[in-house]
Write an enzyme that holds these catalytic residues in place. Sequence first.
Site, PDB file in Angstrom:
ATOM      1  N   HIS A  32      -3.539  -5.497   1.445  1.00 37.84           N
ATOM      2  CA  HIS A  32      -3.193  -5.752   2.843  1.00 37.84           C
ATOM      3  C   HIS A  32      -3.680  -7.137   3.254  1.00 37.84           C
ATOM      4  O   HIS A  32      -4.623  -7.682   2.677  1.00 37.84           O
ATOM      5  CB  HIS A  32      -3.884  -4.739   3.755  1.00 37.84           C
ATOM      6  CG  HIS A  32      -3.251  -3.390   3.770  1.00 37.84           C
ATOM      7  ND1 HIS A  32      -2.046  -3.144   4.369  1.00 37.84           N
ATOM      8  CD2 HIS A  32      -3.694  -2.199   3.276  1.00 37.84           C
ATOM      9  CE1 HIS A  32      -1.753  -1.853   4.250  1.00 37.84           C
ATOM     10  NE2 HIS A  32      -2.720  -1.266   3.591  1.00 37.84           N
ATOM     11  N   CYS A  74       0.832  -1.208   0.000  1.00 33.54           N
ATOM     12  CA  CYS A  74       0.000   0.000   0.000  1.00 33.54           C
ATOM     13  C   CYS A  74       0.870   1.264   0.000  1.00 33.54           C
ATOM     14  O   CYS A  74       1.522   1.544  -0.997  1.00 33.54           O
ATOM     15  CB  CYS A  74      -0.968  -0.045   1.190  1.00 33.54           C
ATOM     16  SG  CYS A  74      -2.391   1.063   1.002  1.00 33.54           S
TER      17      CYS A  74
END
Length: 484
Positions: free
Chosen positions: A428, A326
């Site tokens: 994630h 991310c």
Amino acid sequence: MIQGTGSNVGKSLIVAGLCRLFANRGLNVRPFKPQNMSNNAAVTADGGEIGRAQALQAMGCRVPLSVHMNPVLLKPETDTGAQIIVQGKRFGTMRAREYGKQKGALLPKVLESFSELESSSDLILVEGAGSPAEINLRSGDIANMGFAEAANLPVILCADIDRGGVIASVVGTHAVLEPDEQDRIKGFFINRFRGDPSLFDDGMHEIAQRTGWQGIGVVPWFSDASKLPAEDALDLSNGEGTGEIKIVVPVISRIANFDDLDPLRMEPDVTLELIGPGSPLPGDADVVLLPGSKSTIGDLAFFRAQGWDIDLQAHVRRGGHVLGICGGYQMLGKTISDPDGIEGSAGTVEGLGLLDIETVLTPEKSLVQASGKHLETGASVSGYEIHIGRTSGADCARPYLHIRDASGAPKLDGAQSADGRIAGTYLHGLFTDDAFRKAYLKGFGAVSDLAYDQRIDAVLDDLAEHLERVLNVDAILQIANSRT
């Protein structure tokens, strides 16, 4: 409602354990936290986000996640400001003083979420935030007594003996509360006791005499708490394993969604080392993992201020691997642009330049659960996206994952360098997938037999049994049933 004498006294863990305890008794239980502050969030099936602690508590209840379990989530972006999430969606960004004036206006939404859960539950376990003793914050409060009063909830107070001064913390809380708030608290318990709990019998008696509150029990130290996902970055610790595979994580100032690290901490063949500010990245790392960030551009500057950019370049020259997740993925590119000033001043900054990609930050946030496969190994992978920004560039032609979101829409995710040693992804939670983690570590010669979700589930059962032995559980139910 479980309130505390202060922050980090163990409320989240106790509520998670009680969730599993009462679920094991056959009750339909739900967790609820009116207001949480954390950059470690979980994504719900309907595309919202809640605090990671409430996700663990929902697992304790054995129920799916809902945005109504944590209707107000504050995600710090600077030392004085935070993004405000209301019922799972971005509401805005406010400085602390501004939010202090506005928070009372969110009470109807909080009560709406509570009512939504109440309609389908036998029992709701509500977690406070900080302490009701923070009477300077009482005006417009939605996190502690303000919510308890609005929802007419009985309260049990949690105190942490490990930090010292526990009698003063409980009696002092009683002293600063208004009489009606004192009456709302029906009992107290002492958490994190080391040694023989009977040695505190006199202390329990003194507290009960001075407050008029019922003692619910003394909870001994639960050593396996460290195996459960941490919500606060301050609780992050190095891994349990001492294997030859070393994964190094620079702890950036606004680290977010660091549950990516939890499964790696448990792997025997992995040495997971967290590197704090002022310390160099070790030269013997196999992998440098760049974690998520709530403020990517600010954390990129923080990264450089530690000299980690120089260390990372040296790591790559030595043949080391890098994985960015991310915000960490965005940092690996050539540039990060913020044309709308979402993270501060509008403009463009140079990235670390290890991937041929560019990122443009956009107001829209991607909040999806997704699953698919790791293209290099074919291993299954699942997780969630929680980010702003679009990333493109030549290295995106070598994607890291092929995934589908909850709607079934396919897409390619991430990017890799030509030699495959540097990679990034927006997904994630990928290391919580046993198949992906096993395949990833196998590439470095490590063997993984860890069943991560089963391990967490077993710890929750152990925690429930721990609480069942030491707390007056019948008294807790009687207090819950006293609500009229």
